[in-house]
Write a protein that holds these residues in place. Sequence first.
Motif, PDB file in Angstrom:
ATOM      1  N   LEU A  60      36.795  32.392  31.537  1.00 33.42           N
ATOM      2  CA  LEU A  60      38.551  31.326  32.202  1.00 33.42           C
ATOM      3  C   LEU A  60      39.435  32.055  32.722  1.00 33.42           C
ATOM      4  O   LEU A  60      39.796  32.930  31.911  1.00 33.42           O
ATOM      5  CB  LEU A  60      38.316  30.707  30.542  1.00 33.42           C
ATOM      6  CG  LEU A  60      38.355  29.424  31.094  1.00 33.42           C
ATOM      7  CD1 LEU A  60      39.188  28.985  28.817  1.00 33.42           C
ATOM      8  CD2 LEU A  60      38.689  28.337  31.316  1.00 33.42           C
ATOM      9  N   ASP A  61      40.565  31.265  33.250  1.00 32.53           N
ATOM     10  CA  ASP A  61      41.173  32.304  34.199  1.00 32.53           C
ATOM     11  C   ASP A  61      42.472  32.150  32.805  1.00 32.53           C
ATOM     12  O   ASP A  61      43.293  31.734  33.310  1.00 32.53           O
ATOM     13  CB  ASP A  61      42.301  31.571  35.506  1.00 32.53           C
ATOM     14  CG  ASP A  61      42.591  31.963  36.193  1.00 32.53           C
ATOM     15  OD1 ASP A  61      43.061  33.528  35.738  1.00 32.53           O
ATOM     16  OD2 ASP A  61      42.969  32.244  37.002  1.00 32.53           O
ATOM     17  N   THR A  62      42.440  32.820  32.024  1.00 29.59           N
ATOM     18  CA  THR A  62      43.705  33.010  31.007  1.00 29.59           C
ATOM     19  C   THR A  62      44.845  33.587  31.742  1.00 29.59           C
ATOM     20  O   THR A  62      46.057  33.719  31.074  1.00 29.59           O
ATOM     21  CB  THR A  62      42.992  33.483  29.646  1.00 29.59           C
ATOM     22  OG1 THR A  62      42.650  34.789  29.640  1.00 29.59           O
ATOM     23  CG2 THR A  62      42.039  32.834  28.721  1.00 29.59           C
ATOM     24  N   LEU A  70      41.635  45.955  40.018  1.00 29.15           N
ATOM     25  CA  LEU A  70      42.254  47.211  40.151  1.00 29.15           C
ATOM     26  C   LEU A  70      41.424  48.726  39.633  1.00 29.15           C
ATOM     27  O   LEU A  70      42.077  49.991  38.956  1.00 29.15           O
ATOM     28  CB  LEU A  70      43.448  47.741  39.046  1.00 29.15           C
ATOM     29  CG  LEU A  70      44.560  46.598  39.837  1.00 29.15           C
ATOM     30  CD1 LEU A  70      45.477  46.790  39.418  1.00 29.15           C
ATOM     31  CD2 LEU A  70      44.790  46.505  41.251  1.00 29.15           C
ATOM     32  N   GLY A  71      40.305  47.761  39.159  1.00 29.52           N
ATOM     33  CA  GLY A  71      38.846  49.042  38.141  1.00 29.52           C
ATOM     34  C   GLY A  71      38.469  50.604  38.954  1.00 29.52           C
ATOM     35  O   GLY A  71      39.590  50.161  40.562  1.00 29.52           O
ATOM     36  N   PRO A  72      38.141  50.826  38.558  1.00 31.99           N
ATOM     37  CA  PRO A  72      37.395  52.204  39.492  1.00 31.99           C
ATOM     38  C   PRO A  72      36.235  52.116  40.075  1.00 31.99           C
ATOM     39  O   PRO A  72      35.368  52.421  41.139  1.00 31.99           O
ATOM     40  CB  PRO A  72      36.859  53.447  38.338  1.00 31.99           C
ATOM     41  CG  PRO A  72      36.863  52.349  37.443  1.00 31.99           C
ATOM     42  CD  PRO A  72      37.461  51.387  37.407  1.00 31.99           C
ATOM     43  N   PRO A  91      46.161  45.025  35.898  1.00 29.59           N
ATOM     44  CA  PRO A  91      45.290  45.144  35.813  1.00 29.59           C
ATOM     45  C   PRO A  91      44.316  43.443  35.289  1.00 29.59           C
ATOM     46  O   PRO A  91      45.171  42.799  35.034  1.00 29.59           O
ATOM     47  CB  PRO A  91      45.703  45.858  34.971  1.00 29.59           C
ATOM     48  CG  PRO A  91      46.298  46.398  34.395  1.00 29.59           C
ATOM     49  CD  PRO A  91      47.274  45.940  35.185  1.00 29.59           C
ATOM     50  N   GLY A  92      43.343  43.424  35.421  1.00 29.00           N
ATOM     51  CA  GLY A  92      42.535  42.552  34.912  1.00 29.00           C
ATOM     52  C   GLY A  92      41.912  41.972  33.568  1.00 29.00           C
ATOM     53  O   GLY A  92      42.286  41.054  32.321  1.00 29.00           O
ATOM     54  N   PRO A  93      41.778  42.686  32.265  1.00 32.92           N
ATOM     55  CA  PRO A  93      41.856  42.636  31.351  1.00 32.92           C
ATOM     56  C   PRO A  93      42.497  42.035  30.907  1.00 32.92           C
ATOM     57  O   PRO A  93      44.176  42.485  30.878  1.00 32.92           O
ATOM     58  CB  PRO A  93      40.921  44.304  31.059  1.00 32.92           C
ATOM     59  CG  PRO A  93      40.541  44.698  31.844  1.00 32.92           C
ATOM     60  CD  PRO A  93      41.274  44.220  33.442  1.00 32.92           C
ATOM     61  N   ASP A 140      33.579  46.894  43.797  1.00 31.86           N
ATOM     62  CA  ASP A 140      33.794  45.508  43.430  1.00 31.86           C
ATOM     63  C   ASP A 140      35.421  45.324  43.183  1.00 31.86           C
ATOM     64  O   ASP A 140      36.044  44.330  43.175  1.00 31.86           O
ATOM     65  CB  ASP A 140      33.226  44.834  42.812  1.00 31.86           C
ATOM     66  CG  ASP A 140      32.967  45.134  41.273  1.00 31.86           C
ATOM     67  OD1 ASP A 140      33.792  46.354  41.076  1.00 31.86           O
ATOM     68  OD2 ASP A 140      32.446  44.604  40.611  1.00 31.86           O
ATOM     69  N   ASP A 141      36.163  46.780  42.699  1.00 33.33           N
ATOM     70  CA  ASP A 141      38.056  46.619  43.065  1.00 33.33           C
ATOM     71  C   ASP A 141      38.604  46.510  44.026  1.00 33.33           C
ATOM     72  O   ASP A 141      38.213  47.770  44.657  1.00 33.33           O
ATOM     73  CB  ASP A 141      37.757  47.417  41.836  1.00 33.33           C
ATOM     74  CG  ASP A 141      37.762  47.187  39.944  1.00 33.33           C
ATOM     75  OD1 ASP A 141      37.586  45.633  40.039  1.00 33.33           O
ATOM     76  OD2 ASP A 141      36.866  48.569  39.942  1.00 33.33           O
ATOM     77  N   LEU A 142      38.587  45.694  44.695  1.00 39.14           N
ATOM     78  CA  LEU A 142      39.212  45.740  46.066  1.00 39.14           C
ATOM     79  C   LEU A 142      41.272  45.630  46.652  1.00 39.14           C
ATOM     80  O   LEU A 142      41.548  45.408  47.360  1.00 39.14           O
ATOM     81  CB  LEU A 142      38.516  44.726  46.905  1.00 39.14           C
ATOM     82  CG  LEU A 142      37.170  45.084  46.522  1.00 39.14           C
ATOM     83  CD1 LEU A 142      35.919  44.025  47.243  1.00 39.14           C
ATOM     84  CD2 LEU A 142      36.628  46.306  47.502  1.00 39.14           C
TER      85      LEU A 142
HETATM   86  P1  ATP Z   1      38.152  46.794  35.231  1.00 43.18           P
HETATM   87  O1  ATP Z   1      39.730  48.689  35.264  1.00 43.18           O
HETATM   88  O2  ATP Z   1      38.420  46.796  33.578  1.00 43.18           O
HETATM   89  O3  ATP Z   1      37.627  47.223  36.015  1.00 43.18           O
HETATM   90  P2  ATP Z   1      39.934  45.222  36.584  1.00 43.18           P
HETATM   91  O4  ATP Z   1      41.563  45.510  37.012  1.00 43.18           O
HETATM   92  O5  ATP Z   1      39.244  45.514  37.526  1.00 43.18           O
HETATM   93  O6  ATP Z   1      39.651  46.273  35.077  1.00 43.18           O
HETATM   94  P3  ATP Z   1      38.869  43.101  36.413  1.00 43.18           P
HETATM   95  O7  ATP Z   1      37.569  44.212  36.818  1.00 43.18           O
HETATM   96  O8  ATP Z   1      38.790  41.757  37.623  1.00 43.18           O
HETATM   97  O9  ATP Z   1      40.073  43.914  36.324  1.00 43.18           O
HETATM   98  O10 ATP Z   1      38.348  42.214  34.667  1.00 43.18           O
HETATM   99  C1  ATP Z   1      38.534  43.307  34.035  1.00 43.18           C
HETATM  100  C2  ATP Z   1      37.649  42.874  33.219  1.00 43.18           C
HETATM  101  O11 ATP Z   1      38.984  41.516  32.328  1.00 43.18           O
HETATM  102  C3  ATP Z   1      36.516  40.906  33.313  1.00 43.18           C
HETATM  103  O12 ATP Z   1      36.266  41.807  32.763  1.00 43.18           O
HETATM  104  C4  ATP Z   1      37.253  39.464  32.548  1.00 43.18           C
HETATM  105  O13 ATP Z   1      36.502  39.993  31.282  1.00 43.18           O
HETATM  106  C5  ATP Z   1      38.881  40.357  32.059  1.00 43.18           C
HETATM  107  N1  ATP Z   1      38.861  39.614  33.432  1.00 43.18           N
HETATM  108  C6  ATP Z   1      40.117  39.365  34.423  1.00 43.18           C
HETATM  109  N2  ATP Z   1      40.631  38.690  34.855  1.00 43.18           N
HETATM  110  C7  ATP Z   1      40.826  37.685  34.312  1.00 43.18           C
HETATM  111  C8  ATP Z   1      41.198  36.732  34.460  1.00 43.18           C
HETATM  112  N3  ATP Z   1      41.616  35.760  35.362  1.00 43.18           N
HETATM  113  N4  ATP Z   1      41.691  35.798  32.918  1.00 43.18           N
HETATM  114  C9  ATP Z   1      40.895  36.815  32.108  1.00 43.18           C
HETATM  115  N5  ATP Z   1      40.125  37.418  31.628  1.00 43.18           N
HETATM  116  C10 ATP Z   1      40.330  38.107  33.406  1.00 43.18           C
END
Ligand code: ATP
Length: 414
Positions: free
Chosen positions: A18-20, A69-71, A150-152, A74-76
């Motif tokens: 879910l997009d929390t 923003l990950g390493p 960041p996504g997490p 697919d982090d683009l």
């Molecule tokens: P990472 O360094 O972990 O790769 P990242 O910035 O690349 O961080 P993502 O790879 O897009 O982020 O997401 C990492 C995790 O964060 C996802 O697997 C998911 O569990 C969670 N996440 C990402 N986006 C969302 C969102 N919009 N809402 C809720 N959880 C999210």
Amino acid sequence: LQSEIISVGTELLLGDILDTNSNYLAKELARLGIDVFYLSSVGDNLTRIQDAIRIAASRSDLIILTGGLGPTDDDLTKQALSNVLGLPLYEEAKEVARLNNFFKKRGVKMSLNNLRQALIPQGAIILENAIGTASGIIVNKDEKYFILLPGPPSEMKHVFEKQVKPWLKANISTSRDYLHSHTLKFIGISESRLNFEIEDILNNNANPTVALLAKNGEIHCRLTAKVKSQWEFEMLIDPVKKEILERVGQYYYGDDDISLEQIIGKMLTEKNLTLVTAESCTGGMIAQRITSIPGSSEYFLGSIVAYANSVKENILNVPREILSNYGAVSKETALAMAEEVKKVLKSDLGLAITGIAGPGGGTEEKPVGLIYIALVGYNINVCKKYIFTGTRNDIRWRSSTWALNLLRRSIEEL
Ligand code: ATP
Ligand code: MG
């Protein structure tokens, strides 16, 4: 100023998560008085992320992106932003040092991939992330602001709270009107009935606006006002709240983050009463909800899940004649269950529930959704009959909510 949020991640599009993040950011921006006009999500695909950024930049002044923003490959998100804005990425030495340090502290060798996280679009502000590897980024180009987080969720919140919020307060001029909400929570009244009772208030679309939301068998009434201060908020909200409660106050149990389980815990503690439950169709759900509150051991002793008649008879001591004369789903059985569980588990109050959760097992006389809830002890002796609709889980959840509410109202009247 208009803002919008883009969440990046294929998982979001597949319905896996879910997009929390958007939910959190939308709420925070509203609180800061920043209008959010669009939320969108895009997968981990360079072209489509670029498109999403271009569209957002054509209509909004502030664009917040989360994820990617990950390493890994697919982090683009940074690459996409760099391409759209024509700002090349460079390896920031401070970021390389920070990453080295991050891994050294944890005693792990940094993989080469992680160096991608040190790439920063030219001219960007770096937002420190003390709990993860991906820093946030702010880029300002052609009077548009782009904020990458960041996504997490824990990292996103951390960077937003520590870095973005102060930056927004200092750099973004808003109307200075903050959007504040206050929620009144109701149980035991239907949405349509509540709507009918306060229709004139709901239709008066002034400051505050009032809206109803059905949530898990409860009805929430949300009052929202645009204000400059908490004080002004209370001035606006108080008379409206008072008016609503004058009309439907008997169904109201609390505000905002407070839950029914918490209210019940507070009431039982104050009255110094103990509670036990005997549950048939809810299979322990009421006990689960009550014990979700820390400190519930003060007032909750235990529960008997009496699903089969043999348990109702042999463990709970419900007389066989009651079961055979009236059936397991009956007022008589519910009252006997409440009375007996109170005795067997030595409590002040016994709460019992029996019913047909479905989807099978219903008859003309006893349809699916038929529920009896009984409460016995301390001068209380009540049994209520309800017929709920919905899926098996809807019926079970709603039954447990109504049982908790019967408990709340009965204790209130003591
Ligand atoms: P990472 O360094 O972990 O790769 P990242 O910035 O690349 O961080 P993502 O790879 O897009 O982020 O997401 C990492 C995790 O964060 C996802 O697997 C998911 O569990 C969670 N996440 C990402 N986006 C969302 C969102 N919009 N809402 C809720 N959880 C999210
Ligand atoms: Mg990632």
